[in-house]
Motif scaffolding. Structure first.
Motif, short mmCIF file in Angstrom:
data_model
loop_
_atom_site.label_atom_id
_atom_site.label_comp_id
_atom_site.label_asym_id
_atom_site.label_seq_id
_atom_site.Cartn_x
_atom_site.Cartn_y
_atom_site.Cartn_z
N PHE A 92 16.46 0.21 -3.00
CA PHE A 92 16.59 -0.50 -1.71
C PHE A 92 15.26 -1.08 -1.23
O PHE A 92 15.23 -1.95 -0.38
N VAL A 93 14.14 -0.53 -1.75
CA VAL A 93 12.84 -1.01 -1.26
C VAL A 93 12.04 -1.67 -2.38
O VAL A 93 10.83 -1.88 -2.25
N GLY A 94 12.71 -2.01 -3.48
CA GLY A 94 12.05 -2.76 -4.55
C GLY A 94 11.13 -1.92 -5.43
O GLY A 94 10.13 -2.43 -5.96
N ILE A 95 11.43 -0.65 -5.60
CA ILE A 95 10.67 0.19 -6.55
C ILE A 95 11.55 0.40 -7.77
O ILE A 95 12.67 0.91 -7.64
N ASP A 96 11.03 -0.01 -8.95
CA ASP A 96 11.81 0.08 -10.19
C ASP A 96 11.52 1.42 -10.88
O ASP A 96 10.41 1.64 -11.38
N LEU A 97 12.51 2.29 -10.92
CA LEU A 97 12.31 3.63 -11.48
C LEU A 97 12.15 3.65 -13.01
O LEU A 97 11.83 4.70 -13.57
N ASN A 98 12.36 2.49 -13.66
CA ASN A 98 12.20 2.47 -15.12
C ASN A 98 10.78 2.87 -15.55
O ASN A 98 10.56 3.26 -16.70
N ARG A 99 9.84 2.76 -14.63
CA ARG A 99 8.46 3.16 -14.92
C ARG A 99 8.33 4.68 -15.08
O ARG A 99 7.32 5.18 -15.57
N TRP A 100 9.34 5.44 -14.62
CA TRP A 100 9.28 6.91 -14.64
C TRP A 100 10.52 7.44 -15.37
O TRP A 100 11.50 7.89 -14.74
N PHE B 215 16.61 14.19 -5.66
CA PHE B 215 17.62 13.23 -6.11
C PHE B 215 17.92 12.22 -5.00
O PHE B 215 17.95 11.01 -5.23
N VAL B 216 18.14 12.72 -3.79
CA VAL B 216 18.51 11.83 -2.68
C VAL B 216 17.38 10.86 -2.36
O VAL B 216 17.58 9.65 -2.23
N THR B 217 16.18 11.36 -2.25
CA THR B 217 15.07 10.50 -1.81
C THR B 217 14.69 9.47 -2.89
O THR B 217 14.48 8.30 -2.56
N THR B 218 14.65 9.89 -4.15
CA THR B 218 14.31 8.90 -5.19
C THR B 218 15.41 7.84 -5.32
O THR B 218 15.15 6.73 -5.77
N MET C 239 0.84 -1.22 0.00
CA MET C 239 0.00 0.00 0.00
C MET C 239 0.87 1.26 0.00
O MET C 239 0.60 2.22 -0.73
N PHE C 240 1.92 1.25 0.81
CA PHE C 240 2.80 2.43 0.85
C PHE C 240 3.51 2.64 -0.50
O PHE C 240 3.69 3.77 -0.95
N LYS C 241 3.87 1.51 -1.15
CA LYS C 241 4.54 1.63 -2.45
C LYS C 241 3.59 2.22 -3.50
O LYS C 241 3.99 3.01 -4.34
N GLU C 242 2.30 1.81 -3.42
CA GLU C 242 1.33 2.34 -4.39
C GLU C 242 1.16 3.85 -4.20
O GLU C 242 1.04 4.60 -5.17
N GLN C 243 1.14 4.26 -2.95
CA GLN C 243 0.99 5.70 -2.69
C GLN C 243 2.21 6.47 -3.20
O GLN C 243 2.08 7.52 -3.83
N LEU C 244 3.41 5.90 -2.97
CA LEU C 244 4.62 6.55 -3.48
C LEU C 244 4.59 6.63 -5.01
O LEU C 244 4.98 7.64 -5.60
#
Ligand SMILES: N[C@@H](CCC(=O)N[C@@H](CS)C(=O)NCC(=O)O)C(=O)O
Length: 202
Positions: free
Chosen positions: A167-175, A159-162, A124-129
């Motif tokens: 580390f938490v399994g969010i793949d930035l290739n979507r953005w 830059f720092v936060t993204t 749920m937290f990942k979806e919100q992010l």
């Protein structure tokens, strides 16, 4: 001026700002588990909340909270363009981004780093992010930086936060616009120097 930091966490953003501003400063490493600094001082005496960053602007004047620290640094070096002039419309836009990053992105990541957090809650937290990243993506698809054409402290913070996504399994290739932004920011000499000083780059 002294910045209390831990490698790779949110204190990296004011660290980048200090290097961009060209101000003289020292760094003091903090172990946020033991609450001791590298010189053996009790960090709770510096920041009773125990977290980094904290910034000793001058003897007897310690600032906490990243967005306040970064604005202090930017205002000490107005020629750096790290923050628009106080009172200007663009300065409020900067504050709007800083608040969005701190409350929606930075603190959106925090539950994902908690060891006991149930997997369902993490999803749920990942979806919100992801929704917050969608908002940033639309903006960065049209602008190189959050305030338009020039780098500001909000960009250092984003830059720092993204950068924690992997580390938490969010793949930035979507953005893709966020990815391109990250490359643009990481190539800045100040960012390279700060990351190297924190042991994040060779
Ligand atoms: N509201 C604070 C939050 C700072 C914060 O979350 N710091 C984290 C690293 S990104 C930390 O030191 N965590 C260790 C702890 O809370 O003990 C700010 O914006 O400066």
């Amino acid at each position: 001026m002294k910045l209390y930091f831990s490698p790779g966490v949110c204190s990296l953003a004011p660290h980048i700002a200090l290097r961009e501003a060209g101000l003289p400063f020292t760094l003091e490493l903090v172990d946020t588990n033991t609450r001791l600094t590298a010189s053996g001082a009790d960090y709770l005496e510096v920041n009773p909340n125990g977290y980094v960053p904290a910034f000793e602007a001058e003897p007897g004047f310690v600032l906490t909270e990243g967005p306040a620290i970064m604005q202090y640094i930017a205002d000490r070096a107005p020629e750096s363009g790290l923050a628009p002039p106080p009172g200007s419309a663009q300065r409020y836009r900067l504050q709007s981004w800083l608040n969005f990053i701190t409350s929606e992105i930075h603190k959106g990541f925090s539950p994902l780093f908690k060891p006991g957090m149930p997997a369902e809650a993490k999803t749920m937290f990942k979806e919100q992010l992801a929704q917050r990243f969608d908002h940033v993506e639309k903006h960065l698809a049209r602008h190189d930086y959050l305030l338009g054409n020039s780098f500001s402290i909000a960009d250092a913070y984003l830059f720092v936060t993204t950068g924690w996504s992997g580390f938490v399994g969010i793949d930035l290739n979507r953005w893709p616009a966020i990815l391109a932004f990250r490359e643009r920011v990481q190539s800045r000499p100040s960012v390279q120097e700060a990351m190297r000083a924190e042991g994040l780059l060779k």
